[in-house]
Design an enzyme around this catalytic site. Sequence first.
Site, PDB file in Angstrom:
ATOM      1  N   SER A 197      -2.188  29.480  48.877  1.00 43.30           N
ATOM      2  CA  SER A 197      -1.923  28.049  48.784  1.00 43.30           C
ATOM      3  C   SER A 197      -2.737  27.379  47.686  1.00 43.30           C
ATOM      4  O   SER A 197      -2.300  26.385  47.111  1.00 43.30           O
ATOM      5  CB  SER A 197      -2.215  27.381  50.128  1.00 43.30           C
ATOM      6  OG  SER A 197      -3.538  27.669  50.538  1.00 43.30           O
ATOM      7  N   ASP A 217     -11.013  31.638  58.431  1.00 41.38           N
ATOM      8  CA  ASP A 217      -9.571  31.770  58.165  1.00 41.38           C
ATOM      9  C   ASP A 217      -9.173  33.242  58.226  1.00 41.38           C
ATOM     10  O   ASP A 217      -8.759  33.828  57.222  1.00 41.38           O
ATOM     11  CB  ASP A 217      -9.251  31.182  56.790  1.00 41.38           C
ATOM     12  CG  ASP A 217      -7.756  30.989  56.579  1.00 41.38           C
ATOM     13  OD1 ASP A 217      -7.022  30.967  57.587  1.00 41.38           O
ATOM     14  OD2 ASP A 217      -7.325  30.864  55.424  1.00 41.38           O
ATOM     15  N   ILE A 219      -0.574  39.699  41.536  1.00 44.59           N
ATOM     16  CA  ILE A 219      -0.377  40.643  42.632  1.00 44.59           C
ATOM     17  C   ILE A 219      -0.374  39.945  43.983  1.00 44.59           C
ATOM     18  O   ILE A 219       0.008  40.546  44.990  1.00 44.59           O
ATOM     19  CB  ILE A 219      -1.460  41.738  42.618  1.00 44.59           C
ATOM     20  CG1 ILE A 219      -2.853  41.129  42.806  1.00 44.59           C
ATOM     21  CG2 ILE A 219      -1.395  42.545  41.331  1.00 44.59           C
ATOM     22  CD1 ILE A 219      -3.955  42.155  42.970  1.00 44.59           C
TER      23      ILE A 219
END
EC number: 2.7.11.1
Length: 761
Positions: free
Chosen positions: A298, A452, A294
């Site tokens: 990276s 992040d 889904i």
Amino acid sequence: MATSSSSSSSLLLPNINFNSRQSPTITRSVSIAGIFLPRNRLSYNHNLRIRTRLIRASKDDNVAVEDRDNAVKINGDYNGSARLNGNGSARKSVNGDFNGSARLNGNGSLVKYVNGSVTVETEEVTKKRKEEVRKKRVEDIGQEDAWFKNNTQQKQVEVSVTPGGRWNRFKTYSTIQRTLEIWGFVVQFIFRTWLSNKKFSYKGGMTEEKKVLRRKVLAKWLKENILRLGPTFIKIGQQFSTRVDILPQEYVDQLSELQDQVPPFPSATALSIVEEELGGSVEDIFDRFDYEPIAAASLGQVHRARLKGQEVVLKVQRPGLKDLFDIDLKNLRVIAEYLQKVDPKSDGAKRDWVAIYDECASVLYQEIDYTKEAANSELFANNFKDLEYVKVPSIYWEYTTPQVLTMEYVPGIKINKIQALDQLGVDRKRLGRYAVESYLEQILSHGFFHADPHPGNIAVDDVNGGRLIFYDFGMMGSISPNIREGLLEAFYGVYEKDPDKVLQAMVQMGVLVPTGDLTAVRRTALFFLNSFEERLAAQRKEKEEIAAAEELGFKKPLSKEEKQEKKKQRLAAIGEDLLAIAADQPFRFPATFTFVVRAFSVLDGIGKGLDPRFDITEIAKPYALELLRFREAGVEVVVKDLRKRWDRQSQAFYNLFRQADRVEKLAVVIERLEQGDLKLRVRALESERAFQRVAAVQKTVGSAVAAGSLVNLATILYLNSIKTPATIAYTVCAFFSLQVLIGIIKVKKFDQREKLITGTA
């Protein structure tokens, strides 16, 4: 007289099997919470089995009740009717091979009956069903996030090269080949960038439109090659995808597609990794496992599954990442060491590129251990357990390994999908405020923050009118206590307009290296502190004037010339101090700060996308006021201030007895000045700049003379058929010619900086 027996337990999903002479075996499902009261109306024989744990069972004389292994078996003769009573009210007839009716009373609601199957929901089951419906709605609205699925209505990223490329099979080729591939990419990018800025490379002349088009093409080429090089470079691309202060917008737009639109690796590979890590086949472990992912990132990809009746997701790591990181990071360290030498910039900040590299390398190696990510997730969830607008998926530790992470399935819509958020019916303005507040909590209160925070890692659902869902805790940042304390001290120094306190806080954080002379730094800090309030007031007034002008139907923003003039005025006031700072390079940029600055730059972009009037300073203001109140009322702060005051008073008392010695030393210094024995060194910044420019010009001229002499020598040798020495001479000539080119560029930079400092640019 009837006798009865009863037992207490919790009632789950029972199965009723009817066996009779007149019909085959039929299975019917009943979900109740109540009392079972069978009545004996003899018509034909059958067996009734309820697979459940019974709350209470009553029996008549002719009905045997057997409780064994959570099963109740009732044998008897029935005349087509049964009665089930509970703590509620629900009644429905049953039509099927069993000729009769059933009355079901439970503390829920009767949903449906089909061919003799009756389903009664308890409150818990009803709540679970509603939650499933809610999640399904969020899935339907946010289904466009699965960009790589074959859906004609979705815009997919165009990747002309093969996604995954050779890095997905890196074990088949050597480290040397990988190194050549990396540096080939670096050299190509440098050459293409240089060529795009040269007039001769544009047919028909260079225009701004052609330059923009060339940058778009180059940015797409950069993104595709980053994808080809693999996870290490994808992570670097993600780091730069929000740095609009470094890269042009065309590059930012392309690199932003690396945030969560990364091609998946083969599902068969993911399946084999899951089975190897969990020690069994997916058919035995899971009730259901979705073959198609889904989402893809990276470092891995995500598959849905059903585990013990619960919807979960599995994050499966790409194969062989550690060996790939070992190769790539060795090359990146060479680049970092080179940047360490050629940087600093003219802003006076000497960035510690090697430290930044070390931090990034450490984070990358931590990200490929999913057990650490799971621990980070639980710590993050514990920090926000009292906030209703933050959700973190739960971890299934029994099914988590270094390469497989199993967690709760919490669907959401990416926070930058504006139309989908509007369709979901959440308040976008409030979401922007929540995002900033959550990060202020992370940094100021906990010192542990998500490093992040791109839109692929922050989603939204419709719980409590809009809730933030955080994913991917592999890349986390920690702020040490001394840095947190330094940030607070710097904030208090700005509030009190105390430059010494600000500089002391910067030294404490490691941002400022105390050199021999911080006079220029102090004067610059004092200038900014004095003008800070004035500039804020001017900005508020300017906003009010623009708003009033817009209401009247016209807008008069500052022209480019007016903005340049204001910039010149500011530089003229502190230009010399800024130049001294640039020369001394007292500033350092700790690696942790790169993540903090990046996080807030991302949040600022997200907030402005959600709300055009988003102002991060307005959201941070309540936290600032709270810090000030804590500063004024906190017992620990008061004690700390008293301790500092006592230290200063003690030092002053000690200096009181040293005044005589200091006066004597001052007299000696004056006497040496009068006798000419003491040299006074005065720093002339203008002379320093002039000498630097003269040195650059002299070096350039020398290289030009050497290049000219060598080209003449090489030509003479070549004409006389002495080819080997001629080739050597041409090669050395090329080297000196390159030095001439570098020298010319350096002289131009000196001239530009001089104009900038003096305000004549």
